[in-house]
Scaffold this motif. Sequence first.
Motif, PDB file in Angstrom:
ATOM      1  N   ASP A 151       0.612  -6.176  -9.363  1.00 56.12           N
ATOM      2  CA  ASP A 151       0.263  -7.370  -8.603  1.00 56.12           C
ATOM      3  C   ASP A 151       1.430  -7.812  -7.729  1.00 56.12           C
ATOM      4  O   ASP A 151       2.582  -7.525  -8.025  1.00 56.12           O
ATOM      5  N   LYS A 176      -4.020  -9.071  -6.636  1.00 57.01           N
ATOM      6  CA  LYS A 176      -4.143  -8.088  -7.714  1.00 57.01           C
ATOM      7  C   LYS A 176      -4.104  -6.673  -7.151  1.00 57.01           C
ATOM      8  O   LYS A 176      -4.829  -6.345  -6.224  1.00 57.01           O
ATOM      9  N   PRO A 202       2.870 -11.239  -5.297  1.00 57.64           N
ATOM     10  CA  PRO A 202       2.680 -12.587  -4.743  1.00 57.64           C
ATOM     11  C   PRO A 202       2.423 -12.508  -3.235  1.00 57.64           C
ATOM     12  O   PRO A 202       3.034 -11.711  -2.536  1.00 57.64           O
ATOM     13  N   LYS A 203       1.493 -13.327  -2.747  1.00 59.70           N
ATOM     14  CA  LYS A 203       1.157 -13.310  -1.315  1.00 59.70           C
ATOM     15  C   LYS A 203       2.377 -13.551  -0.446  1.00 59.70           C
ATOM     16  O   LYS A 203       2.534 -12.929   0.601  1.00 59.70           O
ATOM     17  N   SER A 244       1.696 -20.111  -0.379  1.00 61.26           N
ATOM     18  CA  SER A 244       0.867 -20.027  -1.580  1.00 61.26           C
ATOM     19  C   SER A 244       1.547 -19.220  -2.672  1.00 61.26           C
ATOM     20  O   SER A 244       2.230 -18.241  -2.406  1.00 61.26           O
ATOM     21  N   LYS A 245       1.360 -19.634  -3.904  1.00 63.42           N
ATOM     22  CA  LYS A 245       1.877 -18.890  -5.060  1.00 63.42           C
ATOM     23  C   LYS A 245       0.814 -17.930  -5.601  1.00 63.42           C
ATOM     24  O   LYS A 245       0.972 -17.371  -6.664  1.00 63.42           O
ATOM     25  N   SER A 246      -0.278 -17.745  -4.852  1.00 62.59           N
ATOM     26  CA  SER A 246      -1.354 -16.895  -5.346  1.00 62.59           C
ATOM     27  C   SER A 246      -0.926 -15.432  -5.385  1.00 62.59           C
ATOM     28  O   SER A 246      -0.013 -15.000  -4.695  1.00 62.59           O
ATOM     29  N   ILE A 247      -1.616 -14.683  -6.218  1.00 63.19           N
ATOM     30  CA  ILE A 247      -1.282 -13.286  -6.497  1.00 63.19           C
ATOM     31  C   ILE A 247      -2.368 -12.381  -5.927  1.00 63.19           C
ATOM     32  O   ILE A 247      -3.555 -12.678  -6.044  1.00 63.19           O
TER      33      ILE A 247
END
Length: 172
Positions: A70, A87, A72-73, A82-85
Amino acid sequence: MVLVSILVVLEPQASGSWHLHGLIKKKNGKLPYLDNNSVIAPMWRQGFTKTKRLKDSDNVAAYLMAYLTDMPKDEIMPNVKSKSILKGARLHFYPSGVHIYRNSRGIKRPTNFKGFKGQVLKDLGLSEDITADATFNRKQKLKDGKRLIHITEFYDNIPDKKKTNHARQDND
């Protein structure tokens, strides 16, 4: 002579550089803590280092899988806060045929079983109700628009799970 097991895993970065995860374990007992600033960083001399002891409860497979697949964006898109990942995004940075890990001699490799879950569990003498110790889902969109989900499950200490499984069946 201190006998240790060593596992080093490669992690590609979006920048093109590489990051390493190293796991060291004494064969009989724990190693003393290796201080990052006074021991590891001076030995490495290749840039930033961070050293921490894994707890006995840490699932090392889950720890490594998250870091190695994975991303991090904000690592790929610097302007994104963003802290979203994403996958599986890191998988595209591994060169074809690369051996992502190296290990010392004597490390016992896990046994891999492929097939339908129910049959594999039955062959191992385990109940279909058993819960995996770690599960990883990989989603893939095929060219025809269909979606494929590949599920990998990890089961630790199978002999102990067989005993528990048989005890549960005896109580039913």
